[in-house]
Design an enzyme around this catalytic site. Structure first.
Site, PDB file in Angstrom:
ATOM      1  N   GLU A   1     -15.370  -6.385  14.425  1.00  0.00           N
ATOM      2  CA  GLU A   1     -16.515  -6.700  15.292  1.00  0.00           C
ATOM      3  C   GLU A   1     -17.577  -5.627  15.137  1.00  0.00           C
ATOM      4  O   GLU A   1     -17.268  -4.432  15.083  1.00  0.00           O
ATOM      5  CB  GLU A   1     -16.128  -6.720  16.787  1.00  0.00           C
ATOM      6  CG  GLU A   1     -15.331  -7.909  17.217  1.00  0.00           C
ATOM      7  CD  GLU A   1     -14.986  -7.868  18.710  1.00  0.00           C
ATOM      8  OE1 GLU A   1     -15.751  -7.270  19.499  1.00  0.00           O
ATOM      9  OE2 GLU A   1     -13.942  -8.432  19.064  1.00  0.00           O
TER      10      GLU A   1
ATOM     11  N   GLU B   1      -8.365  -4.839  20.815  1.00  0.00           N
ATOM     12  CA  GLU B   1      -8.818  -3.796  21.739  1.00  0.00           C
ATOM     13  C   GLU B   1      -7.865  -3.555  22.915  1.00  0.00           C
ATOM     14  O   GLU B   1      -8.219  -3.809  24.080  1.00  0.00           O
ATOM     15  CB  GLU B   1     -10.213  -4.132  22.271  1.00  0.00           C
ATOM     16  CG  GLU B   1     -11.252  -4.337  21.188  1.00  0.00           C
ATOM     17  CD  GLU B   1     -12.656  -4.611  21.741  1.00  0.00           C
ATOM     18  OE1 GLU B   1     -12.806  -4.803  22.963  1.00  0.00           O
ATOM     19  OE2 GLU B   1     -13.610  -4.618  20.935  1.00  0.00           O
TER      20      GLU B   1
HETATM   21  O1  IFM Z   1     -17.488  -9.458  23.836  1.00  0.00           O
HETATM   22  C1  IFM Z   1     -16.706  -8.362  23.515  1.00  0.00           C
HETATM   23  C2  IFM Z   1     -15.444  -8.789  22.795  1.00  0.00           C
HETATM   24  O2  IFM Z   1     -14.703  -9.692  23.541  1.00  0.00           O
HETATM   25  C3  IFM Z   1     -14.574  -7.595  22.507  1.00  0.00           C
HETATM   26  N1  IFM Z   1     -15.315  -6.549  21.861  1.00  0.00           N
HETATM   27  C4  IFM Z   1     -16.575  -6.162  22.420  1.00  0.00           C
HETATM   28  C5  IFM Z   1     -17.452  -7.387  22.634  1.00  0.00           C
HETATM   29  C6  IFM Z   1     -18.823  -6.975  23.231  1.00  0.00           C
HETATM   30  O3  IFM Z   1     -18.647  -6.309  24.428  1.00  0.00           O
END
Ligand code: IFM
Length: 452
Positions: A350, A162
């Site tokens: 994710e 990210e």
């Molecule tokens: O916790 C975060 C993670 O570190 C990166 N992606 C989003 C998740 C939830 O906000």
């Protein structure tokens, strides 16, 4: 829901969010340790000093992962454990990840390793952090030792997690470390992260002649206009440019979007930091494309904001983060990526949701999270029926952890963590995820030794 035999199920975490042991094993502070110390930046000034104490409890955590029945576990390496000082390699830090990867492998779980999930060493920050072009070289030195020591046991590498958050939340909006509010810095920081991604991929493939798969993970959020007015369409275009295209275009097309360069030029007075060869480096061919998906965006025009958009009211059901639950929009996103950007296998690196969980008689009945996960897995299954080639799914997160500026107030885990005792308690969503995996394995006659 139905998945191909090769489809992989996983769960994910990151170093600063779970490890703790902030001053052990030779680790020095990262920008997140520094940020947490500044009053008002993080909920109740929580920090990652102890977190889930995973550094000491990783063996137990591997047993939970095994019991879930997942094929793969995604974790990140803390750069300040590996290079606690500029140019000073720390074998003890590396040994922790070698032990973790070895335990996972022994249990038949494939390690998927992220190199950068936001814990930049303070020594690097003190020299300008990602704004300094030398950060590319620092990152490559770090990547090189990780590849040297771990490539043999790693199943897949993710260079950056990210860069939108690390770059724009960290250097433009100031809500993540290092907490700066400077768009010129943010655009440079993102550029250096992307260049370092491209060069690390090239290093793994050329210098190491490795066949381990490697890619980058972007957090993407499809953006919709509140109305069909021309103004709201402009707002949606700008929001999409800021959140999605600023990353997708360089990675897949080797160029930044011109309309956004123009819009950002209010703060970015020169794009001279883009050097010859950079865009070719950034758009290097990878083996897969990682996507973190949580929600959609809905925006309206606002002349009062810098980039002419602001979040608009939405009547969608929300998670505990206040984020719209939007599995259909997830489908729109994937179809758009296929139409406009890439045919690489997509991995959902994710997906998950935070809710205010409570423990009742030793159980956590997190029905909303379970529904959220089922809806998104159903969407993955539907998309694959359409031929969208989503190769895997990682549920965020294995366990409740340090949710950045929200501290421990937001729980994303499928395992509940009692932060006083460090007890892990399986939530209903964990049992359901294990059941989905078990059913999948049964349907393909794959061995399944997972929790009932
Ligand atoms: O916790 C975060 C993670 O570190 C990166 N992606 C989003 C998740 C939830 O906000």
């Amino acid at each position: 829901m139905k998945f191909d035999k090769q489809f992989t199920f996983g769960t994910a975490t990151s170093s600063y969010q779970i490890e703790g042991a902030a001053a052990e094993g030779g680790r020095t502070p990262s920008i997140w340790d520094m940020f947490c110390d500044i009053p008002g930046r993080v909920y109740k000034q929580h920090n990652g000093d102890v977190a889930c104490d995973h550094y000491h409890r990783f063996e137990e955590d591997v047993q939970h992962i095994k019991r879930l029945g997942v094929d793969t576990y995604r974790f990140s390496i803390a750069w300040p454990r590996i290079f606690p000082e500029k140019g000073k390699y720390n074998q003890e830090g590396m040994d922790f990840y070698k032990k973790l990867a070895a335990r996972l492998t022994e249990e038949g779980i494939k390690p998927a390793v992220t190199l950068y999930h936001w814990d930049l060493p303070m020594w690097a920050h003190e020299e300008g952090g990602w704004v300094n072009r030398e950060s590319v070289e620092w990152f490559l030195d770090y990547a090189r030792v990780c590849f040297t020591e771990l490539d043999a046991v790693v199943d897949s590498w993710i260079t950056h997690n990210e860069p939108w958050c690390a770059g724009f939340l960290g250097y433009h909006q100031g809500v993540h470390a290092p907490g700066h509010t400077n768009m010129d810095e943010a655009v440079k920081a993102v550029h250096h992260m992307l260049v370092s991604h491209g060069k690390a991929v090239e290093m793994l493939k050329k210098e190491f002649a490795s066949e381990t798969e490697i890619g980058i993970t972007l957090n993407l959020s499809p953006v919709y206009a509140k109305t069909d007015s021309a103004n709201d369409a402009l707002a949606a275009n700008n929001a999409d440019g800021y959140s999605n295209r600023w990353f997708l275009d360089p990675v897949f097309k080797g160029e930044y979007p011109k309309d956004m360069m123009n819009l950002f030029s209010k703060y970015v007075h020169s794009y001279d930091f883009i050097k010859e060869g950079d865009m070719e480096a950034i758009s290097v061919e990878c083996d897969f494309f990682g996507i973190n998906y949580y929600s959609r965006g809905i925006v309206e025009f606002s002349a009062a904001t810098d980039f002419l958009h602001r979040g608009a009211y939405s009547d969608y059901e929300k998670t505990g983060m206040g984020w719209d639950i939007a599995p259909n929009e997830f489908k729109d996103l994937i179809r758009r990526l296929r139409a406009e950007y890439t045919q690489l296998p997509i991995i959902i690196t994710e997906n998950g949701a935070a809710y205010d969980d409570v423990v009742e008689n030793g159980r956590v009945h997190d029905k909303e999270r379970t529904d959220y996960v089922e809806k998104h897995l159903q969407a993955v299954s539907d998309l694959n029926e359409e031929g969208m080639n989503i190769a895997g799914y990682y549920l965020w997160s294995l366990m409740d952890n340090f949710e950045w500026s929200f501290g421990y107030d937001k729980r994303f885990g499928i395992l509940y963590v009692d932060f006083d005792t460090q007890e892990r308690i399986w939530k209903d969503s964990a049992y359901r995820y294990a059941e989905i995996i078990r059913d999948h394995k049964k349907s393909h006659n794959l061995q399944a030794e997972v929790a009932q």
